[in-house]
Design a protein around this motif. Structure first.
Motif, PDB file in Angstrom:
ATOM      1  N   CYS A  29       6.545   7.500  -1.967  1.00 29.15           N
ATOM      2  CA  CYS A  29       5.562   6.468  -1.609  1.00 29.15           C
ATOM      3  C   CYS A  29       5.728   6.001  -0.168  1.00 29.15           C
ATOM      4  O   CYS A  29       6.842   5.690   0.273  1.00 29.15           O
ATOM      5  N   TYR A  30       4.622   5.957   0.539  1.00 29.17           N
ATOM      6  CA  TYR A  30       4.629   5.383   1.887  1.00 29.17           C
ATOM      7  C   TYR A  30       3.298   4.692   2.150  1.00 29.17           C
ATOM      8  O   TYR A  30       2.299   4.960   1.481  1.00 29.17           O
ATOM      9  N   ASP A  63       1.950   4.004  -7.400  1.00 29.72           N
ATOM     10  CA  ASP A  63       2.557   3.047  -6.487  1.00 29.72           C
ATOM     11  C   ASP A  63       4.073   3.112  -6.650  1.00 29.72           C
ATOM     12  O   ASP A  63       4.601   3.901  -7.442  1.00 29.72           O
ATOM     13  N   TRP A  64       4.779   2.262  -5.913  1.00 28.29           N
ATOM     14  CA  TRP A  64       6.245   2.297  -5.896  1.00 28.29           C
ATOM     15  C   TRP A  64       6.851   2.062  -7.283  1.00 28.29           C
ATOM     16  O   TRP A  64       7.918   2.568  -7.608  1.00 28.29           O
ATOM     17  N   TYR A  65       6.149   1.289  -8.120  1.00 28.16           N
ATOM     18  CA  TYR A  65       6.706   0.862  -9.406  1.00 28.16           C
ATOM     19  C   TYR A  65       6.112   1.594 -10.606  1.00 28.16           C
ATOM     20  O   TYR A  65       6.401   1.250 -11.740  1.00 28.16           O
ATOM     21  N   GLN A  66       5.301   2.583 -10.346  1.00 23.55           N
ATOM     22  CA  GLN A  66       4.661   3.358 -11.414  1.00 23.55           C
ATOM     23  C   GLN A  66       3.870   2.457 -12.362  1.00 23.55           C
ATOM     24  O   GLN A  66       3.843   2.673 -13.579  1.00 23.55           O
ATOM     25  N   ARG A  67       3.192   1.450 -11.817  1.00 22.37           N
ATOM     26  CA  ARG A  67       2.376   0.575 -12.658  1.00 22.37           C
ATOM     27  C   ARG A  67       1.117   1.310 -13.109  1.00 22.37           C
ATOM     28  O   ARG A  67       0.419   1.927 -12.301  1.00 22.37           O
ATOM     29  N   GLU A  68       0.824   1.222 -14.387  1.00 19.12           N
ATOM     30  CA  GLU A  68      -0.315   1.939 -14.957  1.00 19.12           C
ATOM     31  C   GLU A  68      -1.620   1.575 -14.251  1.00 19.12           C
ATOM     32  O   GLU A  68      -2.485   2.429 -14.036  1.00 19.12           O
ATOM     33  N   SER A  69      -1.752   0.310 -13.888  1.00 15.69           N
ATOM     34  CA  SER A  69      -3.001  -0.155 -13.271  1.00 15.69           C
ATOM     35  C   SER A  69      -3.263   0.506 -11.923  1.00 15.69           C
ATOM     36  O   SER A  69      -4.402   0.567 -11.461  1.00 15.69           O
ATOM     37  N   ASN A  70      -2.212   1.018 -11.286  1.00 16.80           N
ATOM     38  CA  ASN A  70      -2.361   1.656  -9.968  1.00 16.80           C
ATOM     39  C   ASN A  70      -2.169   3.167 -10.026  1.00 16.80           C
ATOM     40  O   ASN A  70      -2.105   3.824  -8.984  1.00 16.80           O
ATOM     41  N   THR A  71      -2.067   3.712 -11.221  1.00 19.42           N
ATOM     42  CA  THR A  71      -1.763   5.138 -11.378  1.00 19.42           C
ATOM     43  C   THR A  71      -3.024   5.956 -11.661  1.00 19.42           C
ATOM     44  O   THR A  71      -3.866   5.550 -12.450  1.00 19.42           O
ATOM     45  N   SER A 116       0.823  -1.219   0.000  1.00 19.11           N
ATOM     46  CA  SER A 116       0.000   0.000   0.000  1.00 19.11           C
ATOM     47  C   SER A 116       0.855   1.267   0.000  1.00 19.11           C
ATOM     48  O   SER A 116       0.437   2.309   0.487  1.00 19.11           O
ATOM     49  N   ARG A 117       2.043   1.182  -0.582  1.00 19.41           N
ATOM     50  CA  ARG A 117       2.916   2.358  -0.678  1.00 19.41           C
ATOM     51  C   ARG A 117       2.521   3.194  -1.901  1.00 19.41           C
ATOM     52  O   ARG A 117       2.638   2.742  -3.031  1.00 19.41           O
ATOM     53  N   PHE A 118       2.045   4.391  -1.631  1.00 17.17           N
ATOM     54  CA  PHE A 118       1.647   5.297  -2.704  1.00 17.17           C
ATOM     55  C   PHE A 118       2.213   6.689  -2.455  1.00 17.17           C
ATOM     56  O   PHE A 118       2.549   7.046  -1.324  1.00 17.17           O
ATOM     57  N   GLY A 119       2.305   7.458  -3.526  1.00 18.53           N
ATOM     58  CA  GLY A 119       2.810   8.823  -3.408  1.00 18.53           C
ATOM     59  C   GLY A 119       2.403   9.645  -4.611  1.00 18.53           C
ATOM     60  O   GLY A 119       1.538   9.249  -5.398  1.00 18.53           O
ATOM     61  N   ILE A 120       3.055  10.800  -4.769  1.00 24.88           N
ATOM     62  CA  ILE A 120       2.774  11.698  -5.895  1.00 24.88           C
ATOM     63  C   ILE A 120       4.095  12.031  -6.588  1.00 24.88           C
ATOM     64  O   ILE A 120       5.072  12.405  -5.927  1.00 24.88           O
TER      65      ILE A 120
END
Length: 228
Positions: free
Chosen positions: A85-86, A210-218, A35-39
């Motif tokens: 991301c945190y 997310d931490w990996y810049q995955r499109e599905s989570n962006t 659940s690590r997310f950021g901007i």
């Protein structure tokens, strides 16, 4: 920072680490509860460059098929990790419009950004395409962002992990034990000075990621256009 020297030192140290078997695996890549997310404010390379990167990745996949490879949709250059991301960060904690306004203010004096993708380097846990801005525009813009965010009361964690000065793009991460480290390094050597192409940056993207810049989570938050 002398980027060529920086990338060379990183490659020398990391390639030795990889061959010695002391590389690091990313244990979070397949963690669905991460659940690590950021901007992040980022740049995406053009289609020609992404095609060249995928040809390089195809060669890596042939010797290391079980590693994590970035699809075209996720390849990027980080301009600034505004909120690193945190665990538990959500968009509900900030006012996105305030971030948009501050970034827009910082763009006022930005003329253009041009980036050359030349060669590859590595870290103990990843493979990266080397990016070289052709002038000081990107660095100047980053410094203006630092200055303006520092003066604001907005949540931010700029430079909290490290002070970003490169323009690289991470394209592969180690998620399982390497099967052929020598062959991997052989391919990296082949592409050490390969010209992936250059491009003028037409726009910047502000994303919730997310931490990996995955499109599905962006979640795309804003776009900023640069006059060329």
């Amino acid at each position: 920072m002398d980027l060529t020297q920086h990338y060379n030192q990183l490659y020398k140290k990391s390639s030795e680490t990889i061959l010695a078997g002391s590389y690091k695996l990313d244990s979070q890549l397949n963690n669905e509860s991460d659940s690590r997310f950021g901007i992040t404010l980022l740049i995406r390379p053009n289609e020609t460059i992404k095609e060249n990167i995928q040809l390089f990745l195809d060669e890596l996949k042939a010797v290391e098929p079980h590693q994590y490879y970035y699809p075209d949709t996720d390849i990027h250059i980080t301009v600034m990790s505004i909120i690193s991301c945190y665990d538990g960060f959500t968009l509900g904690k900030i006012n996105v419009h305030e971030y948009f306004d501050l970034i827009q203010q910082s763009l006022v004096h930005l003329d253009k950004i041009k980036i050359q993708f030349q060669g590859v380097t590595a870290s103990p846990s990843a493979i990266m395409i080397q990016g070289f801005p052709t002038d000081e525009s990107l660095n100047n813009f980053r410094n203006k962002l630092r200055e303006n965010f520092k003066k604001s009361s907005l949540e931010q964690s700029i430079d909290s992990r490290y002070s970003i000065a490169t323009a690289h793009s991470t394209v592969m991460r180690f998620q399982e034990k390497l099967q052929n480290p020598e062959k991997l390094i052989h391919i990296l050597e082949k592409y050490r000075d390969y010209n992936f192409g250059n491009f003028k940056v037409g726009n910047l993207e502000l994303v919730y990621n997310d931490w990996y810049q995955r499109e599905s989570n962006t979640i795309h938050l804003a776009e900023f256009y640069i006059a060329n």
